[in-house]
Design a protein around this motif. Structure first.
Motif, PDB file in Angstrom:
ATOM      1  N   ALA A   7       0.833  -1.208   0.000  1.00 24.28           N
ATOM      2  CA  ALA A   7       0.000   0.000   0.000  1.00 24.28           C
ATOM      3  C   ALA A   7       0.857   1.243   0.000  1.00 24.28           C
ATOM      4  O   ALA A   7       0.584   2.214  -0.709  1.00 24.28           O
ATOM      5  CB  ALA A   7      -0.938  -0.006   1.214  1.00 24.28           C
ATOM      6  N   ALA A   8       1.928   1.221   0.810  1.00 24.79           N
ATOM      7  CA  ALA A   8       2.806   2.387   0.875  1.00 24.79           C
ATOM      8  C   ALA A   8       3.492   2.620  -0.460  1.00 24.79           C
ATOM      9  O   ALA A   8       3.686   3.761  -0.887  1.00 24.79           O
ATOM     10  CB  ALA A   8       3.849   2.190   1.981  1.00 24.79           C
ATOM     11  N   GLU A  13      -2.099  10.641  -3.992  1.00 24.05           N
ATOM     12  CA  GLU A  13      -2.946  11.706  -3.482  1.00 24.05           C
ATOM     13  C   GLU A  13      -4.406  11.334  -3.725  1.00 24.05           C
ATOM     14  O   GLU A  13      -4.727  10.726  -4.747  1.00 24.05           O
ATOM     15  CB  GLU A  13      -2.637  13.026  -4.199  1.00 24.05           C
ATOM     16  N   PRO A  14      -5.335  11.683  -2.812  1.00 24.05           N
ATOM     17  CA  PRO A  14      -6.748  11.396  -3.063  1.00 24.05           C
ATOM     18  C   PRO A  14      -7.262  12.189  -4.248  1.00 24.05           C
ATOM     19  O   PRO A  14      -6.801  13.294  -4.519  1.00 24.05           O
ATOM     20  CB  PRO A  14      -7.443  11.831  -1.760  1.00 24.05           C
ATOM     21  N   GLU A  15      -8.210  11.592  -4.993  1.00 25.10           N
ATOM     22  CA  GLU A  15      -8.812  12.278  -6.126  1.00 25.10           C
ATOM     23  C   GLU A  15      -9.701  13.413  -5.616  1.00 25.10           C
ATOM     24  O   GLU A  15      -9.988  13.543  -4.430  1.00 25.10           O
ATOM     25  CB  GLU A  15      -9.633  11.288  -6.965  1.00 25.10           C
ATOM     26  N   LEU A  38      -3.774   6.183   6.504  1.00 25.37           N
ATOM     27  CA  LEU A  38      -3.602   6.579   5.103  1.00 25.37           C
ATOM     28  C   LEU A  38      -2.844   5.505   4.324  1.00 25.37           C
ATOM     29  O   LEU A  38      -3.199   5.178   3.182  1.00 25.37           O
ATOM     30  CB  LEU A  38      -2.872   7.915   5.028  1.00 25.37           C
ATOM     31  N   ARG A  39      -1.802   4.953   4.940  1.00 21.40           N
ATOM     32  CA  ARG A  39      -1.021   3.921   4.265  1.00 21.40           C
ATOM     33  C   ARG A  39      -1.883   2.703   3.970  1.00 21.40           C
ATOM     34  O   ARG A  39      -1.826   2.140   2.868  1.00 21.40           O
ATOM     35  CB  ARG A  39       0.176   3.527   5.122  1.00 21.40           C
ATOM     36  N   GLU A  40      -2.702   2.301   4.922  1.00 26.79           N
ATOM     37  CA  GLU A  40      -3.546   1.124   4.726  1.00 26.79           C
ATOM     38  C   GLU A  40      -4.592   1.339   3.647  1.00 26.79           C
ATOM     39  O   GLU A  40      -5.077   0.383   3.038  1.00 26.79           O
ATOM     40  CB  GLU A  40      -4.220   0.751   6.048  1.00 26.79           C
ATOM     41  N   HIS A  41      -4.953   2.601   3.398  1.00 28.62           N
ATOM     42  CA  HIS A  41      -5.930   2.902   2.350  1.00 28.62           C
ATOM     43  C   HIS A  41      -5.259   3.281   1.036  1.00 28.62           C
ATOM     44  O   HIS A  41      -5.920   3.774   0.117  1.00 28.62           O
ATOM     45  CB  HIS A  41      -6.868   4.021   2.815  1.00 28.62           C
ATOM     46  N   GLY A  42      -3.956   3.067   0.958  1.00 28.61           N
ATOM     47  CA  GLY A  42      -3.231   3.321  -0.271  1.00 28.61           C
ATOM     48  C   GLY A  42      -3.069   4.783  -0.608  1.00 28.61           C
ATOM     49  O   GLY A  42      -2.865   5.143  -1.778  1.00 28.61           O
ATOM     50  N   LEU A  43      -3.136   5.656   0.401  1.00 27.11           N
ATOM     51  CA  LEU A  43      -3.046   7.099   0.171  1.00 27.11           C
ATOM     52  C   LEU A  43      -1.717   7.646   0.685  1.00 27.11           C
ATOM     53  O   LEU A  43      -1.092   7.067   1.579  1.00 27.11           O
ATOM     54  CB  LEU A  43      -4.221   7.811   0.859  1.00 27.11           C
ATOM     55  N   ASP A  44      -1.320   8.752   0.146  1.00 23.29           N
ATOM     56  CA  ASP A  44      -0.050   9.380   0.517  1.00 23.29           C
ATOM     57  C   ASP A  44      -0.081   9.821   1.977  1.00 23.29           C
ATOM     58  O   ASP A  44      -0.971  10.565   2.387  1.00 23.29           O
ATOM     59  CB  ASP A  44       0.204  10.576  -0.398  1.00 23.29           C
ATOM     60  N   TYR A  48       2.431  13.184   7.299  1.00 20.73           N
ATOM     61  CA  TYR A  48       2.548  12.741   8.688  1.00 20.73           C
ATOM     62  C   TYR A  48       3.853  12.008   8.966  1.00 20.73           C
ATOM     63  O   TYR A  48       4.153  11.701  10.122  1.00 20.73           O
ATOM     64  CB  TYR A  48       1.373  11.817   9.039  1.00 20.73           C
ATOM     65  N   THR A  49       4.647  11.714   7.940  1.00 19.55           N
ATOM     66  CA  THR A  49       5.849  10.916   8.142  1.00 19.55           C
ATOM     67  C   THR A  49       7.131  11.654   7.776  1.00 19.55           C
ATOM     68  O   THR A  49       8.212  11.075   7.865  1.00 19.55           O
ATOM     69  CB  THR A  49       5.777   9.622   7.302  1.00 19.55           C
TER      70      THR A  49
END
Length: 742
Positions: A7-8, A13-15, A38-44, A48-49
């Motif tokens: 996922a990472a 970025e979200p649409e 966010l990582r688990e949902h495949g998003l940037d 936060y990191t």
């Protein structure tokens, strides 16, 4: 772990349509767990990191109203510390039921964790690191030092601070809090940490790793244990944790880290908050928990092998972190948009909420009228600020429209009334703020959709809504009346700007729209630019400044509303959410606050920036300050860029400078200049598209002090023009607006 890694690797970025949904989902996720979510949902999740430091290039933040959702608590003696948004409220509980605020800390970012030890307060702020404050004088806390790494969670034992965040577990020596020293680090991930008996326990979504820290200069992995770990609390040989899959409160024996044993559990309870007292555990649960969502539990843990629920009470809102002083008479609960809840424990079997205070939620917009600010604060409604001293804005009053969920996201003010959204029933609400300490309901009108942005002009209120643009007559504020509407953009997040006979709507789905409002009873969409998917906009004269999801500020000519065209664009830091224009500068809301010099619209240049504790949603401006609404992080107040760089509005009599005596002209413009005798002033006049519209001219400086040169504009159409001049090798770009002769 493999799935998380995949996922990472594909993070994106979200649409356009996803962004609002993602923001709303994050509202229910603790800041220290957002990177994982966010990582688990495949998003940037890089926001936060990635470690960052406060930075300012030409802009000065002079004040903060940092309040937002309440996530964290800790306490000592008679002081309670409440993490709220990007601030820490320092409260005295000498009156147990009515805590009183005696001081505050404006932290660098959203509050992830609070730990107090003696006179030191440790504040973890995620990607902003962690700071150490002296709270020996609660009214005047002082920042002593910082730990510059991504830190989502931390715990302190004696002179060592153990932190977890980003991709590392770190150990710092904080014997000298002014200069925390990193002793070592270990690559590891997770969301929560607890330390006992020389071992650190790092918990996350799928696993808990155990690290031997008996030698702080050389931590080493010992063992792992599967499961989900939402909260960890360690004491002596016991480790308490809360799980969400399945929901449970569990007690472990960790005396032998190689053979961790489960001692006892309570099923069907679980959530984001846990505090362990001497005999009892205090637990807050979340929606979806089989044992009852949004519930506060008291669990007897005197027998670790048989924990038993002794009492509970239902809560409103989203409960997070509890804290209990001794003697056990009251619990204090950080309750998201509900602020702080005080729960009586006089009857352990029947705990009861007896007070609440300090409500705050997402700051979507701030509107300023004189020395009063009005914050559209989503689930907490509208909050009224006293801005008499911008360096220390204070809450005057609140008007709670709903009490949770999507609520107030836009506010407009005029005279003694504000106009706000209300999600329940889709309403435009009018609030009487003649007494700002006690705002009261004045009237309302039904709207077709949920208003995203309201703009007032004369006696009319214009409302940009999902799929509809509506106009209300507010000449009688207590009886707003719909006078006209039309089908418009299908917005998920939008902005609205008025200029002359047109309304300009920013839409992230259907694109930028121009609406004819010459007859407010019959507005109609004149033009849609589908490729310009936008968040916010501001239109000045015949130029539209558009904040776009593509990380840019776009500049368009709308002189002919039937045939608008792009003049230029300039990249900014992340998705641009809003823009406001004043004079030659555009203030752009993005991951921070950017200032763009638009004197020459063909060549916009980012000239200044300032970091903010969270991304900026909307930005507003008055003659001396810029106000940035920063979602969960509250409101930041900046000096205007012109003030910060001490732009010379009234040049000295001598020196070198060029200006126009008026920016709005008819047939002629007068250029005023001062320089060294013999220097040549050259003059070129361009349209905003870059086409030269006048033959170049020149004049020499003939004397010391002020000189003038008139340039004829007769024959040119109305619109914006740029006069490029050079004097003594220095270039000056002057923007003017030509209007038709009356």
């Amino acid at each position: 772990l493999l799935l998380a890694g995949l996922a990472a690797a594909s993070a994106r970025e979200p649409e356009f349509g996803e962004f609002r949904a993602v923001q709303e989902s994050l509202s229910g996720v603790h800041p220290r767990m957002r990177a994982s979510w966010l990582r688990e949902h495949g998003l940037d999740n890089s926001y936060y990191t990635t470690f960052r430091k406060p930075d300012s290039q030409g802009l000065t933040c002079i004040g903060r109203w940092p309040w937002g959702p309440s996530w964290e608590t800790c306490g000592q003696d008679s002081l309670l510390f409440l993490g709220s948004g990007s601030g820490v409220r320092i409260l005295t509980i000498t009156d147990s039921v009515h805590p009183r605020m005696v001081g505050q800390i404006n932290a660098r970012g959203l509050i992830n964790q609070l730990v107090v030890q003696d006179s030191l307060l440790f504040v973890a702020c995620g990607s902003w690191g962690a700071q150490v404050y002296s709270v020996s004088d609660p009214a005047s806390p002082r920042e002593l030092g910082s730990m510059d790494a991504v830190i989502g969670d931390l715990t302190v034992k004696d002179t060592l601070c153990y932190t977890l965040g980003g991709d590392s577990f770190r150990i710092f020596n904080v014997a000298n809090p002014t200069q925390p020293l990193q002793l070592d680090a270990l690559r590891d991930s997770g969301d929560v940490i607890a330390v006992t008996n020389g071992h650190a326990f790092l918990g996350g979504r799928w696993v808990m790793n155990v690290i031997d820290v008996t030698d702080p200069f050389s931590p080493r992995w010992v063992s792992s244990r599967g499961g989900e770990y939402t909260v960890l609390f360690a004491r002596n040989n016991l480790l308490y944790y809360v799980s969400g899959i399945p929901f449970a409160f569990v007690i472990l024996d960790v005396s032998n880290p190689l053979n961790i044993r489960e001692l006892g559990r309570v099923n069907d309870v679980g959530g984001p908050g846990l505090y362990i007292g001497r005999w009892f555990a205090y637990l807050s649960t979340e929606p979806g928990c089989p044992g009852g969502g949004r519930t506060f539990y008291v669990i007897n843990v005197s027998d670790s092998t048989h924990p038993v629920v002794r009492g509970s009470c239902e809560l409103e809102g989203q409960p997070w972190d509890p804290f209990v002083f001794s003697p056990l008479t009251y619990a204090y609960l950080a309750d998201d948009f509900g602020g702080l809840k005080v729960i009586s424990l006089h009857s352990v079997t029947a705990p009861q909420v007896v007070a609440d205070a300090f409500k705050a939620h997402l700051a979507y917009q701030v509107t300023v009228a004189g020395n009063i600010g009005y914050v559209a604060n989503d689930g907490a409604g509208m909050i009224v600020l006293d801005l008499t001293h911008p360096s220390f804005p204070m809450t005057l009053g609140t008007y709670d429209t709903l009490g949770g969920g999507p609520g107030t996201i836009t506010v407009a003010a005029k005279d003694s009334f504000t106009y706000i959204t209300w999600v329940a029933g889709r309403k435009l609400r009018v609030v009487d703020v003649s007494d700002p300490v006690n705002p009261v309901f004045a009237g309302q009108a039904q709207t077709f959709g949920f208003p995203e942005h309201i703009v007032l002009c004369d006696t009319l209120a214009y409302s940009a809504e999902a799929s509809r643009f509506e106009v209300f007559n507010v000449a009688r504020p207590r009886q707003p009346e719909l006078v006209g509407s039309c089908v418009s953009a299908d917005m998920t997040a939008g902005g609205l700007s008025l200029e002359g006979s047109f309304a300009y709507i920013a839409s992230s789905i259907d694109g930028f729209q121009i609406v004819n409002i010459a007859d407010p009873r019959n507005p109609w969409v004149m033009k849609t630019i589908p490729e310009l998917r936008t968040w916010g906009c501001d239109v000045v004269d015949t130029i539209a400044y558009v904040a776009d999801f593509d990380d840019s500020l776009h500049i368009w000519s709308v002189a002919n509303p039937h045939a608008p065209y792009q003049i230029s664009s300039v990249p900014v830091n992340g998705s641009a959410a809003d823009v406001v224009v004043s004079s030659r500068y555009a203030y752009v809301a993005c991951r921070d606050l950017r200032v763009v010099d638009i004197c020459d619209p063909r060549n916009p240049v980012v000239v200044s920036s300032a970091s903010t504790p969270y991304s900026v949603r909307r930005v507003s401006y008055d003659s001396s300050h810029v106000y940035a609404a920063c979602y969960w992080a509250g409101v930041c107040i900046f000096d205007t860029f012109t003030s910060s760089v001490a732009e010379e509005k009234q040049p000295h009599r001598h020196g070198r400078w060029v200006r126009v005596n008026r920016t709005v002209v008819e047939d002629n413009v007068t250029i005023e200049f001062c320089g060294t005798v013999g220097e040549k002033l050259t003059i070129h006049v361009y349209s905003v598209t870059g086409r030269q519209v006048k033959r170049p001219s020149a004049v020499r400086v003939q004397k010391h002090g002020l000189q003038q040169r008139m340039v004829g504009l007769k024959g040119l159409s109305a619109g914006v023009y740029v006069i490029n001049t050079t004097l003594g090798g220095k270039a000056y770009a002057l923007r003017i607006v030509k209007v038709q002769r009356r």
